[in-house]
Enzyme design. Sequence first.
Site, PDB file in Angstrom:
ATOM      1  N   TRP A   3       0.826  -1.214   0.000  1.00 46.66           N
ATOM      2  CA  TRP A   3       0.000   0.000   0.000  1.00 46.66           C
ATOM      3  C   TRP A   3       0.851   1.251   0.000  1.00 46.66           C
ATOM      4  CZ3 TRP A   3      -4.424  -0.422  -1.999  1.00 46.66           C
ATOM      5  CH2 TRP A   3      -5.252  -1.518  -1.736  1.00 46.66           C
ATOM      6  N   ASP A  61      -1.478   6.463   6.801  1.00 47.07           N
ATOM      7  CA  ASP A  61      -2.552   5.655   6.227  1.00 47.07           C
ATOM      8  C   ASP A  61      -2.887   4.556   7.240  1.00 47.07           C
ATOM      9  OD1 ASP A  61      -4.207   3.908   4.894  1.00 47.07           O
ATOM     10  OD2 ASP A  61      -2.884   3.604   3.169  1.00 47.07           O
ATOM     11  N   LYS A  98     -12.633  -1.520   6.296  1.00 47.21           N
ATOM     12  CA  LYS A  98     -11.959  -2.626   6.980  1.00 47.21           C
ATOM     13  C   LYS A  98     -12.336  -2.699   8.451  1.00 47.21           C
ATOM     14  CE  LYS A  98      -8.774  -2.824   3.324  1.00 47.21           C
ATOM     15  NZ  LYS A  98      -8.011  -1.840   2.576  1.00 47.21           N
TER      16      LYS A  98
HETATM   17  C1  LIG Z   1      -7.451  -1.194   1.602  1.00 49.57           C
HETATM   18  C2  LIG Z   1      -6.370  -0.207   1.789  1.00 49.57           C
HETATM   19  C3  LIG Z   1      -6.227   0.912   0.971  1.00 49.57           C
HETATM   20  C4  LIG Z   1      -7.114   1.168  -0.224  1.00 49.57           C
HETATM   21  O1  LIG Z   1      -8.396   1.296   0.149  1.00 49.57           O
HETATM   22  P1  LIG Z   1      -9.548   1.625  -0.909  1.00 49.57           P
HETATM   23  O2  LIG Z   1     -10.573   2.153   0.007  1.00 49.57           O
HETATM   24  O3  LIG Z   1      -9.898   0.356  -1.586  1.00 49.57           O
HETATM   25  O4  LIG Z   1      -9.026   2.658  -1.847  1.00 49.57           O
HETATM   26  C5  LIG Z   1      -5.221   1.801   1.237  1.00 49.57           C
HETATM   27  N1  LIG Z   1      -4.358   1.599   2.250  1.00 49.57           N
HETATM   28  C6  LIG Z   1      -4.470   0.526   3.061  1.00 49.57           C
HETATM   29  C7  LIG Z   1      -3.502   0.363   4.175  1.00 49.57           C
HETATM   30  C8  LIG Z   1      -5.469  -0.409   2.849  1.00 49.57           C
HETATM   31  O5  LIG Z   1      -5.566  -1.480   3.647  1.00 49.57           O
END
Ligand SMILES: *Cc1c(COP(=O)(O)O)cnc(C)c1O
Length: 331
Positions: free
Chosen positions: A68, A142, A166
Amino acid sequence: MSVMEISHRGPEFAQILQASQTRLRQLLAVPPEFHILYMQGGGLALNAAVPLNLSQGKGVDVVVSGSWSHKSLLEAGRYANAQAAADSRQGGAPGWPAPATWKCRADSAYVHFCANETIDGVEAPQWPDLRALGLPSCAVVDASSNILSRAIDWSRLGVVFAGAQKNTGPAGLTLVFVRDDLLGRALPTCPSVWNWASLAQQRSMVNTPPTYAIYIAGLMFEWIAQEGGVAEMERRALERSQRLYACIDASEGFYGNRVEPQARSRMNIPFHLKDPALTDTFVSQAHEAGLLQLKGHQSVGGLRASLYNAMPMSGVLALIDHMNAFARRYG
Ligand SMILES: *Cc1c(COP(=O)(O)O)cnc(C)c1O
């Protein structure tokens, strides 16, 4: 009428949005100098929205600790002079690059790191204090896959963002926490709906927000509060993950996890079988036992157990039983 039908400008929805943000602020002890913005576009949209709002033509340093953050680096490079401050994917076991080794530029706009690499199973053990490291710029985090599973020390941070799907609620909502003094730095090319200053001013309603996702996320925040708050979520995350890692480590190599021990994720636990040819058999037998979504991410293969806040301990124990039985049968 349901929340899907009412106007997002009416008092009923205003109350839903306000109550959810108040609860979220309380859960994570977000200080008043941070705005909570509700955006759309997910974590990946923020890979663009962050440089558009914050880079100001300066450099951007990205700590690459897995898939990511590597994506974040590539996307930031489309809008800013982005470079990797560290890259733990260069050889060795997947891990968290020690902050003391980060090579950040003195005049960069911010340092981006990923709190939990969902695909690689790498979690930052602590969030570093850039000032203590002698780095002047602010941290952007993030936290898409581990938000609300551990306390946050806001004194060290500029921006935290997280796609909701998530650990928080349905897809469609993206949580963004921005320190007040970082507003008003957007590039002229920043899309108006992504401009943080406008979002803060218009209470996240520059345009129609994802009303249903916000409503459900608000229910999740209430649930977390009732269960004992973020401290309890953290305790459960530790318990779930420690039990599963213990099962992997006790399997005498039948199962393995390659991540450096101190950076093992509490949320996403990738593992593999000594004999990779058994992976599909494992997945299909697990499926029959009611254990779903265990296939590893397509980019890394193998297996992965995602143990988000909503996963009860009984789910982990059922997986461990299955793993032990499978190892006895095929080991
Ligand atoms: C899932 C995820 C993303 C991307 O998420 P989307 O909402 O699908 O754009 C970005 N960073 C991390 C750490 C993730 O787990």
